[in-house]
Design a protein around this motif. Structure first.
Motif, PDB file in Angstrom:
ATOM      1  N   GLY A 278      41.646  53.197  32.540  1.00 23.65           N
ATOM      2  CA  GLY A 278      40.945  52.114  31.863  1.00 23.65           C
ATOM      3  C   GLY A 278      39.449  52.296  31.773  1.00 23.65           C
ATOM      4  N   PHE A 279      38.896  53.312  32.458  1.00 20.87           N
ATOM      5  CA  PHE A 279      37.468  53.591  32.427  1.00 20.87           C
ATOM      6  C   PHE A 279      37.173  54.729  31.457  1.00 20.87           C
ATOM      7  N   MET A 280      35.959  54.733  30.927  1.00 25.85           N
ATOM      8  CA  MET A 280      35.429  55.875  30.197  1.00 25.85           C
ATOM      9  C   MET A 280      34.432  56.548  31.124  1.00 25.85           C
ATOM     10  N   SER A 292      40.040  49.054  26.727  1.00 31.03           N
ATOM     11  CA  SER A 292      40.006  48.017  27.760  1.00 31.03           C
ATOM     12  C   SER A 292      39.221  46.805  27.279  1.00 31.03           C
ATOM     13  N   ILE A 293      38.136  47.069  26.546  1.00 32.77           N
ATOM     14  CA  ILE A 293      37.347  45.970  25.982  1.00 32.77           C
ATOM     15  C   ILE A 293      38.170  45.197  24.957  1.00 32.77           C
ATOM     16  N   LEU A 294      38.891  45.918  24.111  1.00 30.84           N
ATOM     17  CA  LEU A 294      39.721  45.253  23.096  1.00 30.84           C
ATOM     18  C   LEU A 294      40.804  44.396  23.741  1.00 30.84           C
ATOM     19  N   LYS A 295      41.399  44.871  24.832  1.00 24.46           N
ATOM     20  CA  LYS A 295      42.426  44.088  25.531  1.00 24.46           C
ATOM     21  C   LYS A 295      41.823  42.805  26.109  1.00 24.46           C
ATOM     22  N   PHE A 296      40.622  42.927  26.672  1.00 24.07           N
ATOM     23  CA  PHE A 296      39.941  41.741  27.193  1.00 24.07           C
ATOM     24  C   PHE A 296      39.668  40.756  26.068  1.00 24.07           C
ATOM     25  N   GLN A 297      39.164  41.225  24.939  1.00 20.38           N
ATOM     26  CA  GLN A 297      38.850  40.347  23.817  1.00 20.38           C
ATOM     27  C   GLN A 297      40.104  39.681  23.254  1.00 20.38           C
ATOM     28  N   ARG A 320      40.167  32.981  34.819  1.00 19.45           N
ATOM     29  CA  ARG A 320      41.157  33.897  35.378  1.00 19.45           C
ATOM     30  C   ARG A 320      41.054  35.265  34.707  1.00 19.45           C
ATOM     31  N   VAL A 321      40.921  35.266  33.394  1.00 17.30           N
ATOM     32  CA  VAL A 321      40.808  36.519  32.643  1.00 17.30           C
ATOM     33  C   VAL A 321      39.505  37.230  33.000  1.00 17.30           C
ATOM     34  N   ILE A 322      38.410  36.489  33.021  1.00 14.53           N
ATOM     35  CA  ILE A 322      37.098  37.077  33.325  1.00 14.53           C
ATOM     36  C   ILE A 322      37.085  37.647  34.738  1.00 14.53           C
ATOM     37  N   ARG A 323      37.607  36.887  35.696  1.00  9.47           N
ATOM     38  CA  ARG A 323      37.598  37.333  37.091  1.00  9.47           C
ATOM     39  C   ARG A 323      38.433  38.600  37.263  1.00  9.47           C
ATOM     40  N   GLY A 324      39.632  38.614  36.689  1.00 16.58           N
ATOM     41  CA  GLY A 324      40.497  39.781  36.824  1.00 16.58           C
ATOM     42  C   GLY A 324      39.883  41.028  36.210  1.00 16.58           C
ATOM     43  N   THR A 325      39.306  40.885  35.017  1.00 15.50           N
ATOM     44  CA  THR A 325      38.670  42.021  34.350  1.00 15.50           C
ATOM     45  C   THR A 325      37.459  42.503  35.126  1.00 15.50           C
ATOM     46  N   ALA A 326      36.624  41.567  35.560  1.00 17.84           N
ATOM     47  CA  ALA A 326      35.380  41.928  36.248  1.00 17.84           C
ATOM     48  C   ALA A 326      35.646  42.565  37.605  1.00 17.84           C
ATOM     49  N   GLN A 327      36.606  42.041  38.348  1.00 20.78           N
ATOM     50  CA  GLN A 327      36.870  42.588  39.676  1.00 20.78           C
ATOM     51  C   GLN A 327      37.362  44.031  39.589  1.00 20.78           C
ATOM     52  N   ARG A 338      26.071  47.702  31.799  1.00 21.19           N
ATOM     53  CA  ARG A 338      25.623  46.320  31.911  1.00 21.19           C
ATOM     54  C   ARG A 338      25.304  45.712  30.542  1.00 21.19           C
ATOM     55  N   ARG A 339      24.658  46.486  29.663  1.00 17.60           N
ATOM     56  CA  ARG A 339      24.284  45.931  28.355  1.00 17.60           C
ATOM     57  C   ARG A 339      25.515  45.468  27.569  1.00 17.60           C
ATOM     58  N   ARG A 340      26.558  46.284  27.560  1.00 20.11           N
ATOM     59  CA  ARG A 340      27.777  45.905  26.829  1.00 20.11           C
ATOM     60  C   ARG A 340      28.411  44.666  27.458  1.00 20.11           C
ATOM     61  N   VAL A 341      28.305  44.533  28.769  1.00 15.51           N
ATOM     62  CA  VAL A 341      28.877  43.380  29.450  1.00 15.51           C
ATOM     63  C   VAL A 341      28.131  42.100  29.077  1.00 15.51           C
ATOM     64  N   TYR A 342      26.804  42.165  28.975  1.00 12.53           N
ATOM     65  CA  TYR A 342      26.036  41.000  28.519  1.00 12.53           C
ATOM     66  C   TYR A 342      26.476  40.589  27.108  1.00 12.53           C
ATOM     67  N   GLN A 343      26.743  41.566  26.274  1.00 13.17           N
ATOM     68  CA  GLN A 343      27.201  41.273  24.909  1.00 13.17           C
ATOM     69  C   GLN A 343      28.565  40.580  24.929  1.00 13.17           C
ATOM     70  N   LEU A 344      29.441  41.024  25.822  1.00 12.67           N
ATOM     71  CA  LEU A 344      30.762  40.394  25.932  1.00 12.67           C
ATOM     72  C   LEU A 344      30.642  38.953  26.422  1.00 12.67           C
ATOM     73  N   ASP A 345      29.756  38.716  27.394  1.00 10.17           N
ATOM     74  CA  ASP A 345      29.542  37.350  27.868  1.00 10.17           C
ATOM     75  C   ASP A 345      29.060  36.448  26.735  1.00 10.17           C
ATOM     76  N   ALA A 346      28.127  36.949  25.928  1.00 13.74           N
ATOM     77  CA  ALA A 346      27.623  36.167  24.795  1.00 13.74           C
ATOM     78  C   ALA A 346      28.729  35.920  23.784  1.00 13.74           C
ATOM     79  N   TRP A 347      29.581  36.905  23.600  1.00 11.73           N
ATOM     80  CA  TRP A 347      30.701  36.763  22.650  1.00 11.73           C
ATOM     81  C   TRP A 347      31.687  35.690  23.126  1.00 11.73           C
ATOM     82  N   VAL A 348      31.968  35.648  24.432  1.00 12.27           N
ATOM     83  CA  VAL A 348      32.863  34.617  24.979  1.00 12.27           C
ATOM     84  C   VAL A 348      32.277  33.230  24.723  1.00 12.27           C
TER      85      VAL A 348
END
Length: 389
Positions: A278-280, A292-297, A320-327, A338-348
Motif C-alpha cells: 500500500g506504500f509507494m 491507496s489514496i483512491l481507496k480512501f477517497q 473510523r475511516v480516517i483513523r484506520g487509514t492514518a494509523q 505531508r503535503r498530500r495529506v493536507y490536501q486530503l484533509d481539505a478535500w474531506v
C-alpha cells in the motif's frame, strides 16, 4: 534454517471445549458474514454450548464435514474483482481450532523476514525492514508478484508442507476437507481441486507454510528479502544479482506449482520507486501509493453523498475511516507525504460542506471553517503524523 524437529502425532487429543470456546471468541472478534447455511454469529451463539460440544465431537471423531464456501467478490483494482470463499460460522470455528493447534509448531520456525499473519509481526515492520535494507546499500529491487497465488496453490503442496511436521492423520484429513469443501456460486456447487480460499481462517497459515520454503532458499543463497504473505520483494546490490534472484524464485515456485506474473513482476532501482503493502517507496520517500489514496477517497465518498443529511453520525463514521487509514499509513516514523495529506484533509472538509449546503462553492469555506469541524470532533489525517515527521 532452524534445526529439524520431531513430528507431532497427538494433536487431536488437544481438542477441548476450552479450545473450542477460545476459537469461538477469536472468530467472533473478527466478525464476518454468514456462510451458505445463513447461520450468523448471533444465531450460533444462541445455543453456544451445545453447538460447541457437537463440533468438538465431530472434530475428535473425524466425522466433521465442512459445508461448501459461499462465493463473494471484492474489488481487486479498477478492472478486476477478487474472489473470496466465506466458510460457514461453524466451519470458521473448526478452522480456527486447527490453526491454533498448528501455529506453535510452525510460527517459531518461519523466517524473520516474513511478516504476514504471524504473531508479533505486521506490515509496517515489513516496510521498515525494506527501508533498513536500502540503508545497507541494496539499491535494486525485484518487485515480485505470484500469479494467482491463493487460487493456484496445489493442494498436494500444502498437505506435504503440513505433513513435514505434523503426523496426526485426523488433523491432516481435516485440512484436506477444508481445501476440498467446494464453493457455492449462484446456487451452483463448484468443486475445489486447487487453491486455498481467500477468506478462510486457516488460509494465511497454509500460505506461509508453502512460501516459507521460498524464504529459506533465498536465505541460503545469500539474498535479502521481505515478504508479507504472497507479496514480497528481494533487495540486491546490482541488477545482475537481481536477475539471478528472479531466476531462483522462478525455479523454487515451479517446484511448488506456481509462477511469477510476467506482467506484474519487475526489477527496478530504488530511486525509481515501487509499491509495497500500500506504500509507494523510493530512495527519498515512503508515502501512500495512488491506489491507496483512491481507496480512501472512495470510502469517504460513500459516507458523504451530497443528497444525504449532514448529521453527527457522519462524522463518527468518517473518523473510523480516517483513523484506520492514518494509523496504517501516517503514524509510522518512516511515513512521508505531508503535503498530500493536507490536501486530503481539505478535500474531506469540502465533501462535508457540499453535503451540508447541497452545493460546492469556495464561499462556503467561510460558512463552515476549520474550527467548526474541530468542534464537531472531525479527525484530520495530518494529526497522526509523528511530531518529528
Amino acid at each position: 534454517m532452524s534445526s529439524p524437529v520431531l513430528k507431532v502425532h497427538s494433536l487431536t487429543g488437544r481438542i477441548t471445549f476450552q479450545l473450542l470456546l477460545k476459537a469461538y471468541k477469536a472468530v467472533r472478534s473478527n466478525r464476518g458474514k454468514a456462510g451458505i447455511d445463513k447461520v450468523s454469529l448471533q444465531m450460533f451463539a444462541a445455543n453456544l454450548e451445545s453447538n460447541l460440544l457437537a463440533l468438538m465431537k465431530e472434530l475428535k471423531e473425524g466425522s466433521f464435514q465442512p459445508l461448501p464456501l459461499r462465493r463473494a467478490y471484492v474489488p481487486k483494482n479498477e478492472t478486476e474483482m477478487r474472489p473470496l470463499g466465506i466458510p460457514a460460522v461453524r466451519d470458521r470455528r473448526a478452522q480456527e481450532v486447527v490453526r491454533h493447534l498448528l501455529t506453535p509448531y510452525f510460527e517459531p520456525r518461519f523466517h524473520p523476514h516474513s511478516f504476514g499473519y504471524i504473531t508479533g509481526r505486521n506490515a509496517q515492520q515489513a516496510v521498515q525492514t525494506v527501508l533498513a535494507l536500502r540503508r545497507q546499500g541494496l539499491r535494486v529491487v525485484l518487485d515480485a508478484d505470484i500469479k494467482g497465488f491463493f487460487d493456484n496453490l496445489p493442494h498436494g503442496v500444502i498437505l506435504r508442507a503440513v505433513a513435514d511436521r505434523i503426523a496426526d492423520g485426523n488433523i491432516l484429513n481435516l485440512i484436506k476437507k477444508f481445501l476440498k469443501s467446494g464453493v457455492m456460486e449462484d446456487g451452483v456447487f463448484k468443486p475445489t481441486t486447487i487453491g486455498t480460499p481467500q477468506g478462510g481462517v486457516i488460509s494465511p497459515l497454509l500460505a506461509n507454510l508453502v512460501l516459507d520454503q521460498l524464504d529459506w532458499q533465498l536465505h541460503q543463497q545469500g539474498y535479502q528479502f521481505v515478504r508479507y504473505a504472497d507479496d514480497f520483494v528481494v533487495l540486491c546490490p546490482s541488477r545482475p544479482r537481481a536477475e539471478e534472484a528472479k531466476a531462483l524464485v522462478e525455479r523454487v515456485l515451479e517446484g511448488l506449482g506456481l509462477q511469477l506474473s510476467p506482467t506484474k513482476t519487475k526489477i527496478v532501482f530504488f530511486r525509481e520507486g515501487f509499491s509495497f503493502l500500500g506504500f509507494m517507496i523510493s530512495s527519498c520517500s515512503c508515502r501512500m501509493r495512488p491506489k491507496s489514496i483512491l481507496k480512501f477517497q472512495e470510502k469517504v465518498r460513500e459516507l458523504t453523498v451530497r443528497k444525504h443529511n449532514f448529521e453527527a453520525e457522519v462524522v463518527v463514521k468518517l473518523n473510523r475511516v480516517i483513523r484506520g487509514t492514518a494509523q496504517y499509513f501516517l503514524s509510522p516514523s518512516f511515513a512521508t507525504g505531508r503535503r498530500r495529506v493536507y490536501q486530503l484533509d481539505a478535500w474531506v472538509r469540502m465533501r462535508l460542506r457540499a453535503m451540508k449546503f447541497k452545493r460546492k462553492t469556495i464561499q462556503d469555506n467561510r460558512r463552515l471553517r476549520l474550527k467548526s469541524f474541530q468542534k464537531l470532533g472531525l479527525l484530520s489525517l495530518a494529526s497522526f503524523f509523528p511530531p518529528s515527521a
